[in-house]
Scaffold this motif. Structure first.
Motif, PDB file in Angstrom:
ATOM      1  N   HIS A 214       0.852  -1.200   0.000  1.00 43.16           N
ATOM      2  CA  HIS A 214       0.000   0.000   0.000  1.00 43.16           C
ATOM      3  C   HIS A 214       0.884   1.245   0.000  1.00 43.16           C
ATOM      4  CE1 HIS A 214      -3.269   2.661   0.558  1.00 43.16           C
ATOM      5  NE2 HIS A 214      -3.174   2.786   1.869  1.00 43.16           N
ATOM      6  N   GLN A 215       1.109   1.787  -1.206  1.00 38.78           N
ATOM      7  CA  GLN A 215       1.954   2.967  -1.381  1.00 38.78           C
ATOM      8  C   GLN A 215       1.141   4.217  -1.720  1.00 38.78           C
ATOM      9  OE1 GLN A 215       5.403   2.420  -0.844  1.00 38.78           O
ATOM     10  NE2 GLN A 215       4.550   0.435  -0.266  1.00 38.78           N
ATOM     11  N   GLY A 216      -0.116   4.047  -2.054  1.00 37.06           N
ATOM     12  CA  GLY A 216      -0.939   5.173  -2.494  1.00 37.06           C
ATOM     13  C   GLY A 216      -1.342   6.083  -1.347  1.00 37.06           C
ATOM     14  N   ALA A 217      -1.246   7.391  -1.568  1.00 44.93           N
ATOM     15  CA  ALA A 217      -1.625   8.363  -0.540  1.00 44.93           C
ATOM     16  C   ALA A 217      -1.624   9.764  -1.131  1.00 44.93           C
ATOM     17  CB  ALA A 217      -0.653   8.319   0.642  1.00 44.93           C
ATOM     18  N   CYS A 218      -2.306  10.664  -0.441  1.00 46.98           N
ATOM     19  CA  CYS A 218      -2.111  12.094  -0.701  1.00 46.98           C
ATOM     20  C   CYS A 218      -0.834  12.469   0.028  1.00 46.98           C
ATOM     21  CB  CYS A 218      -3.287  12.912  -0.167  1.00 46.98           C
ATOM     22  SG  CYS A 218      -2.952  14.695  -0.138  1.00 46.98           S
ATOM     23  N   SER A 219       0.232  12.769  -0.727  1.00 45.54           N
ATOM     24  CA  SER A 219       1.550  12.959  -0.115  1.00 45.54           C
ATOM     25  C   SER A 219       1.951  14.418   0.037  1.00 45.54           C
ATOM     26  CB  SER A 219       2.614  12.231  -0.941  1.00 45.54           C
ATOM     27  OG  SER A 219       2.629  12.717  -2.268  1.00 45.54           O
ATOM     28  N   SER A 220       1.036  15.333  -0.236  1.00 49.37           N
ATOM     29  CA  SER A 220       1.367  16.754  -0.137  1.00 49.37           C
ATOM     30  C   SER A 220       1.427  17.202   1.320  1.00 49.37           C
ATOM     31  CB  SER A 220       0.323  17.593  -0.883  1.00 49.37           C
ATOM     32  OG  SER A 220       0.561  18.978  -0.664  1.00 49.37           O
ATOM     33  N   THR A 221       2.589  17.706   1.722  1.00 52.70           N
ATOM     34  CA  THR A 221       2.743  18.191   3.097  1.00 52.70           C
ATOM     35  C   THR A 221       2.148  19.581   3.281  1.00 52.70           C
ATOM     36  OG1 THR A 221       4.942  19.055   2.568  1.00 52.70           O
ATOM     37  CG2 THR A 221       4.818  16.821   3.465  1.00 52.70           C
ATOM     38  N   THR A 222       1.702  20.189   2.183  1.00 57.02           N
ATOM     39  CA  THR A 222       1.103  21.529   2.261  1.00 57.02           C
ATOM     40  C   THR A 222      -0.417  21.482   2.106  1.00 57.02           C
ATOM     41  OG1 THR A 222       1.483  21.876  -0.108  1.00 57.02           O
ATOM     42  CG2 THR A 222       3.186  22.652   1.409  1.00 57.02           C
ATOM     43  N   GLU A 223      -1.000  20.289   2.106  1.00 54.04           N
ATOM     44  CA  GLU A 223      -2.456  20.142   2.005  1.00 54.04           C
ATOM     45  C   GLU A 223      -3.064  20.267   3.402  1.00 54.04           C
ATOM     46  OE1 GLU A 223      -5.803  20.342   1.172  1.00 54.04           O
ATOM     47  OE2 GLU A 223      -4.901  19.595  -0.712  1.00 54.04           O
ATOM     48  N   TRP A 224      -3.876  21.307   3.586  1.00 56.58           N
ATOM     49  CA  TRP A 224      -4.454  21.566   4.906  1.00 56.58           C
ATOM     50  C   TRP A 224      -5.938  21.238   4.991  1.00 56.58           C
ATOM     51  CZ3 TRP A 224      -1.537  21.808   8.973  1.00 56.58           C
ATOM     52  CH2 TRP A 224      -0.203  22.221   8.841  1.00 56.58           C
ATOM     53  N   ASP A 225      -6.492  20.624   3.933  1.00 56.78           N
ATOM     54  CA  ASP A 225      -7.859  20.123   4.013  1.00 56.78           C
ATOM     55  C   ASP A 225      -7.803  18.798   4.764  1.00 56.78           C
ATOM     56  OD1 ASP A 225     -10.339  18.912   3.655  1.00 56.78           O
ATOM     57  OD2 ASP A 225     -10.593  19.662   1.608  1.00 56.78           O
TER      58      ASP A 225
ATOM     59  N   LYS B  55       7.002  14.031 -10.030  1.00 54.39           N
ATOM     60  CA  LYS B  55       6.729  14.725  -8.774  1.00 54.39           C
ATOM     61  C   LYS B  55       7.018  16.221  -8.840  1.00 54.39           C
ATOM     62  CE  LYS B  55       8.043  12.654  -5.002  1.00 54.39           C
ATOM     63  NZ  LYS B  55       8.929  11.963  -4.033  1.00 54.39           N
ATOM     64  N   GLY B  56       7.629  16.685  -9.922  1.00 50.24           N
ATOM     65  CA  GLY B  56       7.876  18.114 -10.094  1.00 50.24           C
ATOM     66  C   GLY B  56       8.731  18.683  -8.985  1.00 50.24           C
ATOM     67  N   SER B  57       8.238  19.729  -8.325  1.00 49.64           N
ATOM     68  CA  SER B  57       9.013  20.400  -7.279  1.00 49.64           C
ATOM     69  C   SER B  57       9.283  19.488  -6.087  1.00 49.64           C
ATOM     70  CB  SER B  57       8.289  21.662  -6.797  1.00 49.64           C
ATOM     71  OG  SER B  57       7.045  21.331  -6.198  1.00 49.64           O
ATOM     72  N   MET B  58       8.491  18.418  -5.941  1.00 44.51           N
ATOM     73  CA  MET B  58       8.676  17.493  -4.831  1.00 44.51           C
ATOM     74  C   MET B  58       9.694  16.396  -5.146  1.00 44.51           C
ATOM     75  SD  MET B  58       6.818  18.732  -2.477  1.00 44.51           S
ATOM     76  CE  MET B  58       6.784  17.397  -1.281  1.00 44.51           C
ATOM     77  N   SER B  59      10.272  16.422  -6.350  1.00 41.70           N
ATOM     78  CA  SER B  59      11.332  15.463  -6.673  1.00 41.70           C
ATOM     79  C   SER B  59      12.553  15.719  -5.797  1.00 41.70           C
ATOM     80  CB  SER B  59      11.714  15.569  -8.150  1.00 41.70           C
ATOM     81  OG  SER B  59      10.627  15.237  -8.990  1.00 41.70           O
ATOM     82  N   SER B  60      13.440  14.768  -5.739  1.00 34.54           N
ATOM     83  CA  SER B  60      14.583  14.860  -4.835  1.00 34.54           C
ATOM     84  C   SER B  60      15.563  15.954  -5.242  1.00 34.54           C
ATOM     85  CB  SER B  60      15.324  13.522  -4.803  1.00 34.54           C
ATOM     86  OG  SER B  60      15.983  13.293  -6.038  1.00 34.54           O
ATOM     87  N   THR B  61      16.416  16.323  -4.295  1.00 38.23           N
ATOM     88  CA  THR B  61      17.457  17.313  -4.595  1.00 38.23           C
ATOM     89  C   THR B  61      18.420  16.774  -5.651  1.00 38.23           C
ATOM     90  OG1 THR B  61      18.677  16.484  -2.675  1.00 38.23           O
ATOM     91  CG2 THR B  61      17.388  18.480  -2.367  1.00 38.23           C
ATOM     92  N   ALA B  62      18.682  15.477  -5.650  1.00 40.69           N
ATOM     93  CA  ALA B  62      19.571  14.909  -6.673  1.00 40.69           C
ATOM     94  C   ALA B  62      18.997  15.140  -8.065  1.00 40.69           C
ATOM     95  CB  ALA B  62      19.766  13.413  -6.425  1.00 40.69           C
ATOM     96  N   PHE B  63      17.692  14.975  -8.208  1.00 43.15           N
ATOM     97  CA  PHE B  63      17.028  15.217  -9.494  1.00 43.15           C
ATOM     98  C   PHE B  63      17.179  16.676  -9.908  1.00 43.15           C
ATOM     99  CE2 PHE B  63      13.288  16.684 -11.813  1.00 43.15           C
ATOM    100  CZ  PHE B  63      13.282  15.821 -12.906  1.00 43.15           C
ATOM    101  N   HIS B  64      16.906  17.586  -8.972  1.00 39.84           N
ATOM    102  CA  HIS B  64      16.973  19.016  -9.296  1.00 39.84           C
ATOM    103  C   HIS B  64      18.403  19.482  -9.540  1.00 39.84           C
ATOM    104  CE1 HIS B  64      12.736  19.792  -8.803  1.00 39.84           C
ATOM    105  NE2 HIS B  64      12.740  19.211  -7.620  1.00 39.84           N
ATOM    106  N   PHE B  65      19.353  19.008  -8.740  1.00 46.98           N
ATOM    107  CA  PHE B  65      20.744  19.398  -8.949  1.00 46.98           C
ATOM    108  C   PHE B  65      21.227  18.924 -10.320  1.00 46.98           C
ATOM    109  CE2 PHE B  65      21.679  19.225  -4.077  1.00 46.98           C
ATOM    110  CZ  PHE B  65      21.016  20.435  -3.913  1.00 46.98           C
ATOM    111  N   ASN B  66      20.818  17.742 -10.713  1.00 50.22           N
ATOM    112  CA  ASN B  66      21.212  17.218 -12.026  1.00 50.22           C
ATOM    113  C   ASN B  66      20.740  18.153 -13.136  1.00 50.22           C
ATOM    114  OD1 ASN B  66      22.083  14.937 -13.912  1.00 50.22           O
ATOM    115  ND2 ASN B  66      19.921  15.122 -14.432  1.00 50.22           N
ATOM    116  N   ARG B  67      19.492  18.567 -13.070  1.00 47.90           N
ATOM    117  CA  ARG B  67      18.951  19.454 -14.100  1.00 47.90           C
ATOM    118  C   ARG B  67      19.646  20.816 -14.071  1.00 47.90           C
ATOM    119  NH1 ARG B  67      12.679  19.447 -15.434  1.00 47.90           N
ATOM    120  NH2 ARG B  67      13.460  17.549 -16.410  1.00 47.90           N
TER     121      ARG B  67
END
Length: 321
Positions: A74-85, A178-190
């Motif tokens: 069971h990996q499915g979830a709303c994973s946004s840490t900024t969701e306040w609903d 995941k866009g902005s929620m991707s890892s720092t390794a992903f963003h540093f690479n780009r």
């Protein structure tokens, strides 16, 4: 059959890949493909069937649905840490998980689920699987924490396998969606490819520039732990999954630069809105994992980033999101 919820997501799709490598193809992949770009995560995978999350939730109310299930990841979830609903988060992460858990118990199927290191809040009390360390500070973290609490009540009296994993900072293939929620390794690479500079936060909480530390864990290691527990049905409980070793953001950036053999680090001002609400340090206590019998060593940042960038920068995986 094995069911993987969130199977088109980051960790879920890597689990399906690893199951395929074991010649397991009798897999039901459950997801909610509003973000159709996640198709890139699953196009090379072999499954028996796909089902939308809403349909799956409805179907599990039927006693005759899928009587041959061996395990549910069971990996499915709303994973946004900024969701306040809170109602939305608890419905998706808590109520859904409870219903699926009881369905697995009734089917005598293993229930192996994703919790989160976010349950530790700012980490001031440590990162042990211990109620004294747990203080969630957002709705996502609370939903994961409260489900762990629910599981703790059931574990002593339940014969079927139940295992929860508190993932730390996972990085690796199949996270581009995941866009902005991707890892720092992903963003540093780009950033190194496009600008020749990896951008890191300046120092905070008394730390030097880029010296904030996290427990970065490679996704293949996370998957390996999941499958180890599948192979050891006598093991149950809640465990941290991290390397047990915190490493700095500077270390991640340098690993990316070393792979490209070019680039520099640029430090940017620490965002005002994150001051007082930022984890400057995380490090998993993995003693419980070791006591359970899992002995394999985890990849370091240097090793994991090199493996990830080999995959990410190959011709087949240069996908624009």
């Amino acid at each position: 059959m094995i069911v993987v919820t969130g199977g088109a997501g980051f960790i879920g799709s890597n689990l399906v890949r690893a199951l395929n490598e074991r010649d397991e193809r009798n897999i039901l992949l459950v997801d909610h493909l509003v973000n159709g770009r996640k198709v890139h995560n699953i196009a090379d995978l072999d499954i028996a069937d796909y089902m939308d999350k809403a349909q799956f939730i409805e179907k599990i109310e039927s006693p005759a649905f899928l009587n041959d299930v061996r395990a549910v990841f069971h990996q499915g979830a709303c994973s946004s840490t900024t969701e306040w609903d809170g109602q939305f988060v608890m419905t998706n992460n808590y109520d859904y998980s409870k219903r699926l858990l009881h369905w697995c118990i009734a089917k005598n199927a293993a229930f192996i689920y994703a919790s989160s290191a976010s349950v530790y809040g700012n980490g001031e009390h440590g990162f042990r699987v211990d109620r004294k360390c747990e203080h969630p500070i957002n709705m996502y973290a609370y939903s994961k924490f409260q489900f762990d609490q629910y599981v703790r009540q059931l574990l002593p009296n339940t014969k079927s396998q139940i295992v929860g994993f508190r993932y730390f900072n996972v990085y690796g293939p199949r996270e581009q969606h995941k866009g902005s929620m991707s890892s720092t390794a992903f963003h540093f690479n780009r950033q190194i490819i496009e600008q020749k500079r990896a951008k890191l936060f300046a120092g905070c909480d008394g730390l030097a520039d880029g010296e904030q530390k996290r427990d970065f864990v490679y996704v293949d290691d996370v998957v390996d732990v999941n499958l180890w527990f599948l192979d050891h049905p006598d093991q149950h409980g809640i465990y941290n999954i991290g390397t047990g070793q915190a490493e700095t953001f500077n270390t991640v950036a340098r690993a990316v630069i070393d792979w490209h053999k070019e680039g520099d680090i640029e430090y940017i001002s620490f965002p005002e809105h994150l001051k007082g609400a930022y984890q400057s340090y995380t490090q998993a206590d993995i003693s419980g994992l070791r006591r359970a019998g899992y002995t394999k060593e985890f990849l370091s940042v240097k090793e994991g980033v090199a493996r990830y960038l080999n995959w990410l920068n190959s011709a087949d995986n240069k996908i624009s999101f």
